[in-house]
Design a protein around this motif. Structure first.
Motif, PDB file in Angstrom:
ATOM      1  N   ALA A  26       0.835  -1.207   0.000  1.00  0.00           N
ATOM      2  CA  ALA A  26       0.000   0.000   0.000  1.00  0.00           C
ATOM      3  C   ALA A  26       0.864   1.248   0.000  1.00  0.00           C
ATOM      4  N   ARG A  59      -2.805  -8.312  -5.380  1.00  0.00           N
ATOM      5  CA  ARG A  59      -3.402  -7.753  -4.162  1.00  0.00           C
ATOM      6  C   ARG A  59      -4.666  -8.527  -3.777  1.00  0.00           C
ATOM      7  N   GLN A  81      -5.254 -10.410  -0.306  1.00  0.00           N
ATOM      8  CA  GLN A  81      -6.374 -10.006   0.552  1.00  0.00           C
ATOM      9  C   GLN A  81      -7.333 -11.166   0.810  1.00  0.00           C
ATOM     10  N   THR A 132     -11.815  -8.271  10.653  1.00  0.00           N
ATOM     11  CA  THR A 132     -10.760  -8.273   9.640  1.00  0.00           C
ATOM     12  C   THR A 132     -11.206  -9.010   8.386  1.00  0.00           C
ATOM     13  N   ARG A 177     -13.344  -6.689   6.433  1.00  0.00           N
ATOM     14  CA  ARG A 177     -12.554  -5.609   5.830  1.00  0.00           C
ATOM     15  C   ARG A 177     -11.802  -6.111   4.600  1.00  0.00           C
ATOM     16  N   MET A 178     -11.236  -7.308   4.675  1.00  0.00           N
ATOM     17  CA  MET A 178     -10.509  -7.855   3.541  1.00  0.00           C
ATOM     18  C   MET A 178     -11.439  -8.146   2.368  1.00  0.00           C
ATOM     19  N   ASP A 181     -14.212  -6.594   1.724  1.00  0.00           N
ATOM     20  CA  ASP A 181     -14.565  -5.279   1.161  1.00  0.00           C
ATOM     21  C   ASP A 181     -13.438  -4.744   0.275  1.00  0.00           C
ATOM     22  N   GLU A 182     -12.191  -4.947   0.702  1.00  0.00           N
ATOM     23  CA  GLU A 182     -11.060  -4.471  -0.087  1.00  0.00           C
ATOM     24  C   GLU A 182     -10.940  -5.237  -1.399  1.00  0.00           C
ATOM     25  N   ASP A 190     -13.473  -6.502  -3.033  1.00  0.00           N
ATOM     26  CA  ASP A 190     -14.552  -5.975  -3.877  1.00  0.00           C
ATOM     27  C   ASP A 190     -14.173  -4.625  -4.485  1.00  0.00           C
ATOM     28  N   ARG A 191     -13.542  -3.777  -3.687  1.00  0.00           N
ATOM     29  CA  ARG A 191     -13.139  -2.461  -4.202  1.00  0.00           C
ATOM     30  C   ARG A 191     -12.053  -2.599  -5.271  1.00  0.00           C
ATOM     31  N   CYS A 192     -11.136  -3.511  -5.025  1.00  0.00           N
ATOM     32  CA  CYS A 192     -10.035  -3.708  -5.962  1.00  0.00           C
ATOM     33  C   CYS A 192     -10.548  -4.219  -7.303  1.00  0.00           C
ATOM     34  N   SER A 231     -12.547  -1.387  -9.056  1.00  0.00           N
ATOM     35  CA  SER A 231     -11.730  -0.291  -9.572  1.00  0.00           C
ATOM     36  C   SER A 231     -10.930  -0.703 -10.796  1.00  0.00           C
TER      37      SER A 231
END
Length: 279
Positions: free
Chosen positions: A206, A218, A222, A237, A240-241, A243-244, A246-248, A251
C-alpha cells in the motif's frame, strides 16, 4: 523392491467419528474392530489410512501427520471439499475438522499443496508430485515448513517476508509473501506468524502506491488474509478484507482481472458465507 506399502497409523478418540468423516470424503472401510482395541482401516484409491482409538486422547494435542503425494491437488481438494460441505453444510475453514486450499508453497519447490485436518487433529498434507525432480531435490523434504533453513521468517517474528523463494520471473514481492505465509499457516499451523507476514507485505505494498503489486496479486493476498481471519474468528478483519477485494475488483474494471481470478473469487464465497452466519 516392488509391492512394498507403507500405511500411516493415526490416533483418535473415537473410530465412529472418524468413520463418518472419512466416508463423506469417499473412503471405504476395509477393516473395523471395536474390541479389544478399536481400530479402523480406510482406503480411497491409492490412499490407505488406519486409525486406532486411545483413551483420553485430545485432538488439540495431536502431532499425527501424513503426506499424500498426487499428480494434481485440485481434483482431490474439490472431492474432499464437496464431501465436507455435504456433512457440515459449509466448508470448515477453522476448528476441527478443517481444510486449507491448494496454494503454491515455498517449502515444496513452489508446487501446490493443501492440508486436511481430521476430527482427531491429524494433518493429511497433500502435495503435488514434481514433474521432473532433479537428483537430490528437496521439493518434498519439508512439507511441515519446520526446517530451520527454509523458514527464517518464523524465527525473525518481524512480519518480514525474509524467506523469499524463487518465484516465476517478474513475480511481485506480495505474492512471494503469500507463498511464505502459506508455509506458516497451512504447513506449520502457525496462523499468527502468517498474519504478521501478510499484514507487513500488504502494508508495504500500500505504501508503494502505483509501484506496488498488480491488482490481481493484491486480490489474492487479501483473499488469503480474509481466510486467515476466519481461522482466528476475527470477523472484523475478514469483512474488511472482503470489502477491499470488492473495491479492488471494481476499480480495475477489467474483465481480464475477473477471469484471471475466477478461482480465488469463488473460494472467497466460503468466507462470505461464514460472515453471513456471524450476523
Amino acid at each position: 523392491m516392488a509391492n512394498e506399502t507403507m500405511v500411516p497409523l493415526l490416533p483418535c478418540a473415537s473410530i465412529d467419528e472418524i468413520h463418518d468423516f472419512a466416508v463423506a470424503l469417499g473412503f471405504e472401510v476395509t477393516y473395523r474392530q471395536t474390541r479389544p482395541n478399536p481400530y479402523l482401516a480406510l482406503r480411497r484409491g491409492g490412499i490407505d489410512l488406519h486409525y486406532f482409538a486411545m483413551d483420553g486422547f485430545r485432538p488439540e494435542d495431536s502431532y499425527g501427520s501424513c503426506l499424500v503425494v498426487v499428480d494434481d491437488t485440485e481434483p482431490l481438494y474439490e472431492a474432499w471439499a464437496a464431501g465436507l460441505r455435504t456433512v457440515y453444510g459449509k466448508l470448515p475453514l477453522s476448528g476441527l475438522p478443517r481444510i486449507t486450499r491448494p496454494r503454491r508453497r515455498a517449502n515444496a519447490g513452489g508446487l501446490s499443496g493443501f492440508s486436511l485436518v481430521d476430527p482427531a487433529g491429524n494433518w493429511l498434507r497433500v502435495v503435488r508430485r514434481p514433474e521432473d525432480p532433479e537428483p537430490g531435490a528437496e521439493d518434498l523434504a519439508d512439507p511441515t515448513g519446520t526446517s530451520a533453513g527454509r523458514s527464517p521468517a518464523a524465527r525473525s517474528g518481524s512480519g518480514e517476508d525474509t524467506c523469499r523463494p524463487d518465484g516465476p520471473p517478474g513475480e511481485s514481492r506480495l505474492l512471494l509473501a503469500v507463498a511464505n505465509a502459506v508455509v506458516q499457516a497451512d504447513s506449520r499451523g502457525d496462523v499468527g506468524q502468517a498474519v504478521k507476514i501478510l499484514d507487513g507485505a500488504l502494508r508495504r505494498d500500500a505504501d508503494a502506491g502505483d509501484l506496488g503489486a498488480p491488482a490481481r496479486d493484491r486480490v489474492e493476498a487479501q483473499a488469503f488474509r480474509a481466510e486467515l481471519a476466519v481461522r482466528l474468528d476475527d470477523a472484523a478483519t475478514a469483512r474488511r478484507m472482503v470489502d477491499e477485494v470488492d473495491r479492488c475488483v471494481a476499480s480495475a474494471r477489467g474483465q481480464h482481472l475477473t477471469q484471471d481470478l475466477t478461482t480465488v473469487l469463488a473460494q472467497l464465497e466460503d468466507v462470505r458465507a461464514w460472515l453471513s452466519a456471524q450476523g
